[in-house]
Design a protein around this motif. Structure first.
Motif, mmCIF file in Angstrom:
data_model
loop_
_atom_site.group_PDB
_atom_site.id
_atom_site.type_symbol
_atom_site.label_atom_id
_atom_site.label_comp_id
_atom_site.label_asym_id
_atom_site.label_seq_id
_atom_site.Cartn_x
_atom_site.Cartn_y
_atom_site.Cartn_z
ATOM 1 N N PRO A 130 -67.902 -2.469 -18.627
ATOM 2 C CA PRO A 130 -69.546 -2.237 -18.538
ATOM 3 C C PRO A 130 -70.033 -1.058 -17.616
ATOM 4 C CG PRO A 130 -68.982 -4.322 -18.340
ATOM 5 C CD PRO A 130 -67.725 -3.828 -18.138
ATOM 6 N N ILE A 133 -69.675 -1.692 -13.900
ATOM 7 C CA ILE A 133 -68.519 -1.597 -13.148
ATOM 8 C C ILE A 133 -67.934 -0.294 -12.959
ATOM 9 C CG2 ILE A 133 -65.968 -2.134 -13.903
ATOM 10 C CD1 ILE A 133 -67.447 -4.664 -13.204
ATOM 11 N N ASN A 145 -62.807 -2.260 -9.951
ATOM 12 C CA ASN A 145 -61.883 -3.259 -10.730
ATOM 13 C C ASN A 145 -61.161 -2.981 -11.956
ATOM 14 O OD1 ASN A 145 -63.162 -4.771 -8.749
ATOM 15 N ND2 ASN A 145 -64.689 -5.788 -10.129
ATOM 16 N N GLY A 202 -64.627 -13.525 -15.394
ATOM 17 C CA GLY A 202 -64.461 -12.681 -14.123
ATOM 18 C C GLY A 202 -63.332 -13.374 -13.422
ATOM 19 N N GLY A 204 -60.794 -11.937 -12.254
ATOM 20 C CA GLY A 204 -60.082 -11.251 -11.467
ATOM 21 C C GLY A 204 -58.475 -11.462 -11.584
ATOM 22 N N THR A 207 -57.346 -16.049 -8.813
ATOM 23 C CA THR A 207 -57.380 -16.957 -7.692
ATOM 24 C C THR A 207 -58.245 -17.941 -7.892
ATOM 25 O OG1 THR A 207 -59.083 -15.291 -6.992
ATOM 26 C CG2 THR A 207 -56.948 -15.287 -5.956
ATOM 27 N N ASP A 225 -61.400 -10.757 -17.736
ATOM 28 C CA ASP A 225 -61.856 -10.005 -16.937
ATOM 29 C C ASP A 225 -61.916 -8.552 -17.521
ATOM 30 O OD1 ASP A 225 -62.401 -10.309 -13.476
ATOM 31 O OD2 ASP A 225 -62.348 -8.101 -14.238
ATOM 32 N N GLN A 250 -61.562 -8.768 -21.618
ATOM 33 C CA GLN A 250 -62.913 -8.819 -22.265
ATOM 34 C C GLN A 250 -63.951 -8.900 -21.579
ATOM 35 O OE1 GLN A 250 -63.095 -11.669 -25.639
ATOM 36 N NE2 GLN A 250 -61.243 -12.624 -24.835
ATOM 37 N N SER A 251 -65.033 -8.526 -21.804
ATOM 38 C CA SER A 251 -66.226 -8.622 -21.132
ATOM 39 C C SER A 251 -66.998 -9.898 -21.223
ATOM 40 C CB SER A 251 -67.257 -7.678 -21.308
ATOM 41 O OG SER A 251 -68.645 -7.928 -20.620
ATOM 42 N N ALA A 252 -67.409 -10.626 -20.001
ATOM 43 C CA ALA A 252 -68.175 -12.124 -20.452
ATOM 44 C C ALA A 252 -69.363 -12.178 -21.115
ATOM 45 C CB ALA A 252 -68.284 -12.621 -18.862
ATOM 46 N N GLU A 253 -69.811 -11.046 -21.187
ATOM 47 C CA GLU A 253 -71.105 -10.640 -21.931
ATOM 48 C C GLU A 253 -71.039 -10.894 -23.409
ATOM 49 O OE1 GLU A 253 -73.588 -7.120 -21.093
ATOM 50 O OE2 GLU A 253 -72.312 -6.703 -19.586
ATOM 51 N N CYS A 268 -66.796 -17.556 -11.040
ATOM 52 C CA CYS A 268 -66.906 -17.804 -9.571
ATOM 53 C C CYS A 268 -67.289 -16.374 -8.848
ATOM 54 C CB CYS A 268 -65.486 -18.240 -8.824
ATOM 55 S SG CYS A 268 -65.104 -19.907 -9.096
ATOM 56 N N VAL A 269 -68.502 -16.329 -8.248
ATOM 57 C CA VAL A 269 -68.945 -14.986 -7.797
ATOM 58 C C VAL A 269 -68.606 -13.798 -8.648
ATOM 59 C CG1 VAL A 269 -68.710 -15.813 -5.119
ATOM 60 C CG2 VAL A 269 -67.011 -14.582 -6.350
ATOM 61 N N MET A 270 -69.318 -13.988 -9.800
ATOM 62 C CA MET A 270 -69.140 -12.714 -11.049
ATOM 63 C C MET A 270 -70.312 -12.156 -10.863
ATOM 64 S SD MET A 270 -68.241 -12.625 -14.951
ATOM 65 C CE MET A 270 -69.102 -14.371 -15.285
ATOM 66 N N GLU A 273 -71.866 -9.168 -9.263
ATOM 67 C CA GLU A 273 -71.155 -7.870 -9.559
ATOM 68 C C GLU A 273 -71.392 -7.241 -10.821
ATOM 69 O OE1 GLU A 273 -66.658 -7.789 -8.914
ATOM 70 O OE2 GLU A 273 -67.218 -8.504 -6.695
ATOM 71 N N THR A 274 -72.459 -7.823 -11.490
ATOM 72 C CA THR A 274 -72.894 -7.480 -13.048
ATOM 73 C C THR A 274 -74.003 -6.784 -12.867
ATOM 74 O OG1 THR A 274 -73.850 -9.574 -13.531
ATOM 75 C CG2 THR A 274 -71.621 -9.245 -13.786
HETATM 76 C C1 LIG Z 1 -65.717 -11.151 -6.720
HETATM 77 S S1 LIG Z 1 -64.532 -10.967 -8.034
HETATM 78 C C2 LIG Z 1 -64.140 -12.840 -8.201
HETATM 79 C C3 LIG Z 1 -62.830 -13.164 -8.951
HETATM 80 C C4 LIG Z 1 -62.597 -14.652 -8.903
HETATM 81 N N1 LIG Z 1 -63.685 -15.247 -9.888
HETATM 82 C C5 LIG Z 1 -62.536 -15.226 -7.718
HETATM 83 O O1 LIG Z 1 -63.429 -16.231 -7.440
HETATM 84 O O2 LIG Z 1 -61.685 -14.870 -6.785
HETATM 85 C C6 LIG Z 1 -65.686 -10.775 -9.654
HETATM 86 C C7 LIG Z 1 -64.950 -10.500 -10.703
HETATM 87 O O3 LIG Z 1 -65.706 -10.376 -11.932
HETATM 88 C C8 LIG Z 1 -65.392 -9.487 -12.887
HETATM 89 N N2 LIG Z 1 -66.340 -9.107 -13.828
HETATM 90 C C9 LIG Z 1 -67.669 -8.459 -13.473
HETATM 91 N N3 LIG Z 1 -68.296 -8.114 -14.560
HETATM 92 C C10 LIG Z 1 -67.596 -8.813 -15.563
HETATM 93 C C11 LIG Z 1 -67.755 -9.254 -17.043
HETATM 94 N N4 LIG Z 1 -68.874 -8.466 -17.778
HETATM 95 N N5 LIG Z 1 -66.885 -9.495 -17.850
HETATM 96 C C12 LIG Z 1 -65.797 -9.983 -16.976
HETATM 97 N N6 LIG Z 1 -65.666 -10.076 -15.856
HETATM 98 C C13 LIG Z 1 -66.436 -9.366 -14.938
HETATM 99 C C14 LIG Z 1 -65.045 -8.440 -11.819
HETATM 100 O O4 LIG Z 1 -64.051 -7.418 -12.555
HETATM 101 C C15 LIG Z 1 -63.971 -9.103 -10.914
HETATM 102 O O5 LIG Z 1 -62.908 -9.127 -10.950
#
Ligand SMILES: C[S@@+](CC[C@H](N)C(=O)[O-])C[C@H]1O[C@@H](n2cnc3c(N)ncnc32)[C@H](O)[C@@H]1O
Length: 384
Positions: A130, A133, A145, A202, A204, A207, A225, A250-253, A268-270, A273-274
């Motif tokens: 996306p 990113i 990423n 997401g 990553g 973790t 991710d 894949q994109s989570a969208e 978690c914390v995704m 970053e979108t």
């Molecule tokens: C801050 S990291 C968190 C990673 C993991 N969830 C954690 O808690 O350690 C956010 C992740 O979301 C991913 N991300 C962002 N937009 C995304 C999307 N549209 N689809 C899938 N992953 C996505 C990023 O590439 C990144 O690896």
């Protein structure tokens, strides 16, 4: 297996993480301490200057919004110094880690070559990440990423860098407190849920995904991710930790999983970053993927704010700008209850889940008040 590798296996919680030499460790510790100094010593002084500026503005009937505060702060030399150090310490973090990872690239690739994997990894050479990113290197990690040179090295940089970045406060080298906390939330709010299929959006380097596999060992666990290198690394890392996880790019969208094919979808914390539009699409996609009665849990940083305080607002803007966080403001001001309900979720709750080091041991505490950064996480959850 070489002696060096077996020694590494015995020494570390998770044997794939890049191990620094003496000098590399010294540099990484310096960067960690510099970051602590910037956050713990310089930033509070800036907060005090900002408070004085806000009082002054109010006393003279001036504008006390974030934009005006920023203009006044810019007149203080220490403000510019703080911002430069904030960015430079983050830049140094990645360079100190990248050099160490590159030095041991061959050894890490060897460790990532798993003979009889429990899980799998599926990357897509035609995948287009996306815009949000591609636009900038999130957290200033060079390449971002989605960077991929066919290896696991971007994942290795993210893993070691993440541990240094979080200053050891997110589960040490496993960096997994967020995933543990998301699972503790499931056990707190939905103790009867016995998920057979779980998706971590997401993920990553996995973790957050491995805790799901550990907490629910009978479930089939998937992680998605946008970055192929991170996913290859995530797969090898999960295998070293004994977790069977299926990773895919894949994109989570919009994913390629069937409607209603999961019992639990989490992230978690995704969102930060979108983008705002992507967050809405991801919540809708979570709903599509859940079977009736399935559960969505989306965890974010516990810093939500309502724009009432100009310094909080300005700090968020600066974090977004100086640490390349594309949707920091959007994620921290979103009304998740409305977004979940608009996507068709029931029994929606938002609040703060107490941080758990191991999901099944709790604490099983979820409530409306934040217990503080690293002590609790913001969570929105609902039932499909
Ligand atoms: C801050 S990291 C968190 C990673 C993991 N969830 C954690 O808690 O350690 C956010 C992740 O979301 C991913 N991300 C962002 N937009 C995304 C999307 N549209 N689809 C899938 N992953 C996505 C990023 O590439 C990144 O690896």
């Amino acid at each position: 297996m070489s002696d060096q590798i077996s020694e590494r296996r015995q020494q570390f919680d998770h044997p794939l993480i890049a191990v620094p030499s003496h000098d590399e460790l010294t540099e990484q510790l310096f960067v960690r301490d510099l970051k602590l100094y910037v956050m713990g010593e310089i930033e509070p002084v800036q907060a005090r200057i900002a408070a004085a500026e806000q009082r002054g503005a109010r006393a003279t009937g001036g504008n006390d919004g974030a934009g005006a505060l920023r203009a006044r702060m810019a007149q203080h030399e220490s403000f510019g110094t703080w911002l430069s150090l904030k960015r430079e310490s983050q830049r140094q973090l990645w360079s100190s880690v990248a050099a160490s990872v590159e030095r041991q690239a061959d050894q890490l690739e060897q460790l990532a070559d798993i003979a009889a994997p429990l899980g799998s990894v599926r990357t897509d050479p035609g995948f287009v990440p996306p815009d949000y990113i591609q636009r900038g290197d999130i957290h200033l990690m060079p390449g971002g990423n989605a960077h991929d040179d066919g290896s696991i090295l971007q994942g290795a940089v993210m893993d070691r860098g993440g541990a240094v970045y979080m200053l050891g406060r997110n589960g040490g080298m496993l960096n997994d407190l967020r995933g543990q906390t998301a699972m503790a939330h499931v056990l707190t709010r939905f103790p009867d849920l016995a998920p057979r299929r779980i998706l971590d959006m997401g993920c990553g380097i996995g973790t957050s995904t491995v805790p799901a596999a550990t907490c629910f060992p009978d479930a089939e666990v998937h992680g998605i991710d946008v970055g192929a290198s991170m996913l290859r690394y995530a797969h090898a890392r999960a295998e070293h930790l004994g977790a069977a996880v299926h990773f895919s790019q894949q994109s989570a969208e919009r994913t390629d999983f069937a409607d209603g094919s999961f019992d639990l979808v989490f992230s978690c914390v995704m969102f930060h970053e979108t983008s705002q539009a992507a967050s809405m699409a991801i919540i809708a996609e979570s709903r599509r993927l859940l079977r009736p009665g399935g559960v969505a849990v989306h965890l974010e940083v516990p810093l939500l704010h309502d724009n009432q305080d100009a310094w909080v607002e300005l700090s968020g803007e600066l974090e977004a700008q100086y640490n390349n966080e594309p949707n920091w403001h959007g994620a921290l001001t979103a009304d998740y209850r409305s977004l979940f309900e608009a996507a068709g979720f029931n029994a929606v709750e938002t609040g703060y889940q107490a941080t758990s080091p191991a999901a099944r041991q709790g604490p099983f505490r979820f409530g409306p008040e934040s217990e503080g950064v690293f002590r609790s996480w913001f969570v929105a959850s609902g039932v499909a």
